[in-house]
Design an enzyme around this catalytic site. Structure first.
Site, PDB file in Angstrom:
ATOM      1  N   ARG A  58       0.881  -1.183   0.000  1.00 21.53           N
ATOM      2  CA  ARG A  58       0.000   0.000   0.000  1.00 21.53           C
ATOM      3  C   ARG A  58       0.909   1.220   0.000  1.00 21.53           C
ATOM      4  O   ARG A  58       1.662   1.429   0.960  1.00 21.53           O
ATOM      5  CB  ARG A  58      -0.927  -0.016   1.220  1.00 21.53           C
ATOM      6  CG  ARG A  58      -1.672   1.290   1.398  1.00 21.53           C
ATOM      7  CD  ARG A  58      -2.811   1.195   2.372  1.00 21.53           C
ATOM      8  NE  ARG A  58      -3.926   0.454   1.788  1.00 21.53           N
ATOM      9  CZ  ARG A  58      -5.177   0.480   2.251  1.00 21.53           C
ATOM     10  NH1 ARG A  58      -5.472   1.213   3.310  1.00 21.53           N
ATOM     11  NH2 ARG A  58      -6.124  -0.207   1.675  1.00 21.53           N
ATOM     12  N   HIS A  85      -7.086   0.859  -6.667  1.00 24.10           N
ATOM     13  CA  HIS A  85      -7.315  -0.036  -5.522  1.00 24.10           C
ATOM     14  C   HIS A  85      -7.930  -1.334  -6.049  1.00 24.10           C
ATOM     15  O   HIS A  85      -9.100  -1.649  -5.766  1.00 24.10           O
ATOM     16  CB  HIS A  85      -8.217   0.655  -4.502  1.00 24.10           C
ATOM     17  CG  HIS A  85      -8.227   0.009  -3.143  1.00 24.10           C
ATOM     18  ND1 HIS A  85      -7.432  -1.075  -2.822  1.00 24.10           N
ATOM     19  CD2 HIS A  85      -8.947   0.298  -2.016  1.00 24.10           C
ATOM     20  CE1 HIS A  85      -7.667  -1.425  -1.562  1.00 24.10           C
ATOM     21  NE2 HIS A  85      -8.575  -0.610  -1.049  1.00 24.10           N
ATOM     22  N   GLN A  88      -9.759  -4.045  -3.762  1.00 26.81           N
ATOM     23  CA  GLN A  88     -11.100  -3.625  -3.333  1.00 26.81           C
ATOM     24  C   GLN A  88     -12.138  -4.054  -4.366  1.00 26.81           C
ATOM     25  O   GLN A  88     -13.212  -4.560  -4.030  1.00 26.81           O
ATOM     26  CB  GLN A  88     -11.108  -2.092  -3.176  1.00 26.81           C
ATOM     27  CG  GLN A  88     -12.447  -1.520  -2.777  1.00 26.81           C
ATOM     28  CD  GLN A  88     -12.831  -1.915  -1.362  1.00 26.81           C
ATOM     29  OE1 GLN A  88     -12.034  -1.775  -0.451  1.00 26.81           O
ATOM     30  NE2 GLN A  88     -14.044  -2.413  -1.172  1.00 26.81           N
ATOM     31  N   ASP A 176     -17.395   6.882  -1.918  1.00 29.06           N
ATOM     32  CA  ASP A 176     -16.146   6.789  -1.141  1.00 29.06           C
ATOM     33  C   ASP A 176     -15.922   8.157  -0.492  1.00 29.06           C
ATOM     34  O   ASP A 176     -16.608   9.132  -0.834  1.00 29.06           O
ATOM     35  CB  ASP A 176     -14.988   6.406  -2.096  1.00 29.06           C
ATOM     36  CG  ASP A 176     -13.670   6.148  -1.379  1.00 29.06           C
ATOM     37  OD1 ASP A 176     -13.661   6.041  -0.137  1.00 29.06           O
ATOM     38  OD2 ASP A 176     -12.621   6.080  -2.063  1.00 29.06           O
ATOM     39  N   CYS A 216     -16.354   1.429  -0.007  1.00 31.54           N
ATOM     40  CA  CYS A 216     -15.174   0.602   0.301  1.00 31.54           C
ATOM     41  C   CYS A 216     -14.819   0.659   1.787  1.00 31.54           C
ATOM     42  O   CYS A 216     -14.151  -0.247   2.283  1.00 31.54           O
ATOM     43  CB  CYS A 216     -13.993   1.065  -0.546  1.00 31.54           C
ATOM     44  SG  CYS A 216     -13.612   2.819  -0.362  1.00 31.54           S
ATOM     45  N   ARG A 244     -13.597  -8.932   1.297  1.00 31.44           N
ATOM     46  CA  ARG A 244     -12.164  -8.659   1.116  1.00 31.44           C
ATOM     47  C   ARG A 244     -11.364  -9.905   1.486  1.00 31.44           C
ATOM     48  O   ARG A 244     -10.409 -10.281   0.816  1.00 31.44           O
ATOM     49  CB  ARG A 244     -11.692  -7.480   2.003  1.00 31.44           C
ATOM     50  CG  ARG A 244     -12.360  -6.135   1.736  1.00 31.44           C
ATOM     51  CD  ARG A 244     -12.036  -5.578   0.374  1.00 31.44           C
ATOM     52  NE  ARG A 244     -10.620  -5.422   0.119  1.00 31.44           N
ATOM     53  CZ  ARG A 244      -9.860  -4.399   0.522  1.00 31.44           C
ATOM     54  NH1 ARG A 244     -10.393  -3.410   1.203  1.00 31.44           N
ATOM     55  NH2 ARG A 244      -8.571  -4.338   0.218  1.00 31.44           N
TER      56      ARG A 244
HETATM   57  N1   CP Z   1     -11.305  -0.385   1.973  1.00 34.11           N
HETATM   58  C1   CP Z   1     -10.054  -0.461   2.456  1.00 34.11           C
HETATM   59  O1   CP Z   1      -9.061  -0.641   1.713  1.00 34.11           O
HETATM   60  O2   CP Z   1      -9.985  -0.307   3.804  1.00 34.11           O
HETATM   61  P1   CP Z   1      -8.665  -0.133   4.676  1.00 34.11           P
HETATM   62  O3   CP Z   1      -8.082   1.206   4.310  1.00 34.11           O
HETATM   63  O4   CP Z   1      -9.129  -0.209   6.080  1.00 34.11           O
HETATM   64  O5   CP Z   1      -7.696  -1.245   4.328  1.00 34.11           O
HETATM   65  N1  NVA Z   2     -10.068   6.589  -1.531  1.00 31.11           N
HETATM   66  C1  NVA Z   2      -9.728   6.151  -0.213  1.00 31.11           C
HETATM   67  C2  NVA Z   2      -9.898   4.682  -0.088  1.00 31.11           C
HETATM   68  C3  NVA Z   2      -9.550   4.078   1.234  1.00 31.11           C
HETATM   69  C4  NVA Z   2      -9.703   2.600   1.283  1.00 31.11           C
HETATM   70  C5  NVA Z   2      -8.293   6.556   0.097  1.00 31.11           C
HETATM   71  O1  NVA Z   2      -7.428   6.428  -0.776  1.00 31.11           O
HETATM   72  O2  NVA Z   2      -8.041   7.026   1.204  1.00 31.11           O
END
Ligand code: CP
Ligand code: NVA
Length: 257
Positions: A58, A85, A88, A176, A216, A244
């Site tokens: 990440r 992502h 997701q 989101d 998400c 997930r």
């Molecule tokens: N939706 C998602 O990726 O959640 P987290 O940021 O908690 O991993």
């Molecule tokens: N768009 C959000 C998604 C988190 C899972 C972010 O990048 O923070």
């Protein structure tokens, strides 16, 4: 598991998936490893390839996960970048299949920011044959490269700044956060710009009666989505979150099984 940003779902579900399979996962906060002190991504990738069967990353910048993939000799999974992502979307599409039993012909309405999750949902919808309808304030559309990619995949999509138009007869409404990780400096402006893009009971009235509402997570309740909708009968957000785990298991088996 290299994480440069916070995570609840992604981290825990990948960790549980590996444990359930009898494997082992290592959570590496990017601040704790030598990348923080300037070791290159290339050297990190080459070194970790000698110890591990896969890397889940990440990252703040999409370039980092691309470089990890380029210089690793083991599978590298994007667990969220500023651009995409994809993990997701695997879980989301599994959830859609469970509820609708098809993809072809469904209308997927994206309400809010044309962000990383939106980019992946747009590409996924193009691949699976769903009509993708984006409602976002002007200036927050997905980047041209993603629209071009979706077009090249045969995707059908529309972009409007009117949430009601996008939500009209939708089978899926997805939203989101208005302020993603990394966008914190723009918070005040974003909260103003997105104020009329809330997923609420009134907007659901424009969609099909059996519309499913997706997010998400993490959500900022009262901003992009109301409590009433998030906790209401059309919401599938917690199934989505649970999926997930199942989707990550499939991904691990596919890449490392
Ligand atoms: N939706 C998602 O990726 O959640 P987290 O940021 O908690 O991993
Ligand atoms: N768009 C959000 C998604 C988190 C899972 C972010 O990048 O923070």
């Amino acid at each position: 598991m290299i994480f440069e940003k916070n995570s609840t779902r992604t981290r825990v579900s990948f960790e549980v998936a590996m444990t359930d399979f009898g494997g082992h996962s290592l959570y590496l906060n990017s601040r704790d490893i030598q990348i923080e002190r300037g070791e290159t991504i290339e050297d990190t990738a080459r070194t970790l390839s000698g110890y591990l069967h896969g890397i889940i990353a990440r990252v703040l910048s999409h370039e980092t996960v691309k470089k990890l993939a380029e210089f690793s000799t083991i599978p590298v999974v994007n667990a969220l970048s500023d651009m995409e992502h994809p993990c997701q979307i695997l879980a989301d599409f599994m959830t859609i299949m469970e509820h609708k039993n098809r993809f072809e012909g469904l209308k997927f309405a994206w309400i809010g920011d044309g962000n990383n999750v939106c980019n992946s949902a747009l590409l996924g919808s193009a691949i699976m044959g769903m009509e993708f309808s984006i409602a976002c304030p002007k200036g927050y559309e997905p980047k041209t490269e993603f629209l071009e990619q979706a077009k090249a995949l045969g995707g059908k999509f529309t972009i409007t700044d009117d949430p009601k138009t996008a939500a009209k007869d939708a089978d899926i409404i997805y939203t989101d956060v208005w302020v993603s990780m990394g966008d914190e400096a723009e918070e005040e402006k974003r909260l103003r710009d997105f104020a009329s893009f809330q997923v609420n009971a009134e907007l659901l009235g424009d969609a099909k009666p059996d519309v499913i509402v997706m997010h998400c997570l993490p959500a900022r309740r009262g901003f992009e989505i109301t409590d009433e909708v998030m906790d209401g009968p059309n919401s599938v957000v917690y199934e989505e979150a649970e999926n997930r785990l199942h989707a990550h298991k499939a991904l691990i088996l596919k890449l490392m099984g």
